[in-house]
Design a protein around this motif. Structure first.
Motif, mmCIF file in Angstrom:
data_model
loop_
_atom_site.group_PDB
_atom_site.id
_atom_site.type_symbol
_atom_site.label_atom_id
_atom_site.label_comp_id
_atom_site.label_asym_id
_atom_site.label_seq_id
_atom_site.Cartn_x
_atom_site.Cartn_y
_atom_site.Cartn_z
ATOM 1 N N GLU A 372 0.816 -1.221 0.000
ATOM 2 C CA GLU A 372 0.000 0.000 0.000
ATOM 3 C C GLU A 372 0.845 1.265 0.000
ATOM 4 O O GLU A 372 0.322 2.368 -0.147
ATOM 5 N N ILE A 374 3.465 4.217 -1.207
ATOM 6 C CA ILE A 374 3.383 4.984 -2.451
ATOM 7 C C ILE A 374 4.769 5.483 -2.871
ATOM 8 O O ILE A 374 5.515 6.038 -2.062
ATOM 9 N N CYS A 392 3.899 -3.176 -9.006
ATOM 10 C CA CYS A 392 2.929 -2.851 -7.959
ATOM 11 C C CYS A 392 1.898 -3.954 -7.762
ATOM 12 O O CYS A 392 1.495 -4.635 -8.712
ATOM 13 N N THR A 397 -0.095 3.127 -6.439
ATOM 14 C CA THR A 397 1.012 3.003 -5.493
ATOM 15 C C THR A 397 2.356 3.310 -6.155
ATOM 16 O O THR A 397 3.377 3.351 -5.476
ATOM 17 N N ARG A 424 0.535 5.895 5.253
ATOM 18 C CA ARG A 424 1.336 5.097 4.333
ATOM 19 C C ARG A 424 2.732 5.699 4.214
ATOM 20 O O ARG A 424 2.924 6.895 4.350
#
Length: 545
Positions: A372, A374, A392, A397, A424
């Motif tokens: 999850e 980024i 990914c 992401t 995140r």
């Protein structure tokens, strides 16, 4: 209330959380209205950074990001990020201050016709000249920015109009209904898919915007059709899936090019021609194409679909799946191609060369980042490697700008990503050229409390241009420069700074940087001789069908 206050109430009505921008003399009334608003104003260090933040906010949320500038030089600084959002199909509303309407008919300090200036880089550019029209203009701006294909809209607000008294209220937001494709187009598509011997799915960011990832994955697995994604379509199917052929879009041939040479039907799902021209994968226009998207196909001599399935993408895939029958059909070459791609990827898992190869940096980055988390890539030579080697599990992401492809987006974009997803981990991957274009926004990141890590692929030059120069002329010119000490640069702002000298240092350094409560910068010297080696390898590529 005055017009500026009504404008801000309309922004609140649209659900705006942040406005990114700079204060200026001609937007004083808007700033004063924002002070008493639920909207948080993020003061940036450059208008381009503000626009990039709004750009990435729009791409991650599907709601229009909002940026604000004053007139003249402030507005011209804003334009690059606005144009990027427009061609990357990210929802954005740009608001500019302007001289009073009583000064527009003569030469006036800092005055430019901003409506005309923004028109070529937006879906709509307008000026508020009657205070009572403000609710209509704001509602139309957000509606246009957010409907397919999303993009940028510009509102110009003269300072005398902003100060005028007005009576009004925001307009009710109309609920958009899904649009469904015709049964005739669905049946045509299903028939072609059923008859194809070796189809391939080409999926773009439109499928992510439509939240069609699960439907696409089910469609591919049920019909046993391999999937290639554009740079901006990463994560639409998990990269570990046996049908995932990873990213297509390099201007040079790669393993995935063999898949398009081999196919007899391309199923384009949410694909945008602006990312990767069909002339590169269908140069003669002879490969049959199925177009599945929320908008009709663009006109291109290499992209003439035999069926256009225009409507909600997830629903279209479900309906085609009900009608398509590929019993007994499979394409063993796709599995063979997948093995070749995976073998190439794993080749760098244990590479310990110095300077570090870009493939190794990206391989190790993937090992550290969660599904999850980024990553935002800037534009440059590293972008090509990120597109090819960073894979990914989930949509949105790994963000890559590949419509307008503007350098300088990663660092301010990471601020927006951290605001949208504070829980995140976020990493900005940039070259030393792109980093220096918006490095000042690290102060913004610290001030607004958005800790993320910036990884600088440091080669002392504009690596992508050098790569192209060598391919064209066998030499390079005018691409080299010197850099500051990036560690001291970061520390001077109160951030954490690191320098990686070997492959063994990178993973522990990255983990430490991600654990910091302030933004961190990692300086990574890279071996861009890999660029030329890849060009040679691509030139020698033979498709083993």
């Amino acid at each position: 209330m005055n017009t500026a206050e009504l404008l801000v109430r309309c922004l609140e009505n649209e659900g705006v959380e942040y406005v990114f921008g700079l204060p200026g003399e001609e937007n004083l009334h808007v700033l004063q209205a924002l002070k008493h608003s639920s909207i948080k104003f993020i003061t940036t260090r450059h208008e381009q950074g503000a626009a990039f933040m709004a750009d990435v906010y729009g791409r991650l949320t599907g709601k229009a990001g909002v940026c604000l500038s004053t007139l003249g030089p402030g507005a011209t600084n804003l334009m690059t990020g606005v144009a990027d959002a427009n061609l990357d199909r990210a929802s954005l509303v740009a608001i500019t201050g302007q001289v009073g309407t009583d000064r527009m008919h003569i030469e006036s300090h800092q005055y430019l016709d901003l409506v005309a200036m923004f028109a070529p880089v937006t879906k709509w550019s307008t000026q508020i000249v009657r205070p009572s029209n403000t609710p209509e203009i704001v509602r139309r701006a957000f509606k246009l920015a957010q409907i397919e294909k999303p993009g940028a809209v510009h509102i110009d607000l003269p300072e005398n109009i902003a100060a005028m008294s007005v009576v009004g209220k925001p307009l009710r937001i109309d609920q958009r209904e899904k649009v469904y494709a015709s049964f005739q187009s669905i049946s045509r598509a299903a028939e072609a898919i059923s008859q194809a011997a070796n189809p391939i799915i080409l999926v773009g960011n439109g499928a992510i915007r439509a939240q069609a990832s699960d439907a696409l994955t089910k469609f591919a697995r049920t019909l046993d059709i391999p999937v290639a994604n554009t740079f901006m379509g990463k994560g639409v199917i998990p990269y570990t899936d046996r049908l995932a052929l990873w990213s297509v879009g390099l201007q040079q041939r790669d393993h995935i090019s063999c898949g398009f040479d081999h196919t007899d039907l391309v199923i384009a799902v949410g694909y945008d021609l602006i990312e990767y021209s069909p002339k590169r994968w269908n140069p003669d226009g002879t490969t049959p194409i199925i177009h599945i998207d929320q908008t009709p196909a663009e006109v291109d001599s290499s992209y003439i679909p035999l069926a256009e399935v225009v409507g909600d993408i997830a629903d279209s895939l479900e309906e085609i799946l009900k009608r398509a029958d590929r019993t007994g059909k499979s394409d063993p070459y796709a599995i063979h191609l997948r093995d070749e791609i995976w073998t190439d990827y794993e080749e760098y898992a244990h590479d310990d060369g110095t300077p570090i190869k870009p493939q190794k940096l990206i391989y190790d980055l993937r090992q550290v980042m969660g599904p999850e988390d980024i990553v935002i890539s800037d534009v440059g030579a590293h972008k090509m490697w990120m597109a090819r080697h960073y894979h990914c599990d989930r949509p949105n992401t790994c963000l890559i700008s590949n419509g307008f492809a503007a350098m300088g987006i990663a660092l301010p974009g990471a601020i927006a990503a951290k605001l949208v997803h504070p829980n995140r981990r976020v990493v900005a991957v940039t070259g030393d050229g792109g980093f220096m274009m918006n490095a000042q926004e690290l102060e913004t990141a610290l001030r607004v409390g958005t800790p993320f890590v910036t990884i600088i692929f440091n080669d002392g030059g504009y690596g992508l241009i050098e790569w192209k120069q060598h391919n064209h002329f066998g030499e390079s010119n005018f691409v080299h420069f010197s850099n500051p000490d990036f560690v001291k640069f970061a520390e001077s702002m109160g951030l954490k700074g690191y320098r990686v000298e070997s492959t063994l240092d990178f993973i522990p350094t990255l983990k430490e940087a991600l654990a910091q409560e302030v933004p961190a910068v990692i300086d990574c010297p890279v071996d861009y001789q890999e660029n030329l080696r890849f060009s040679q390898k691509a030139g020698d590529l033979n498709c083993s069908i």
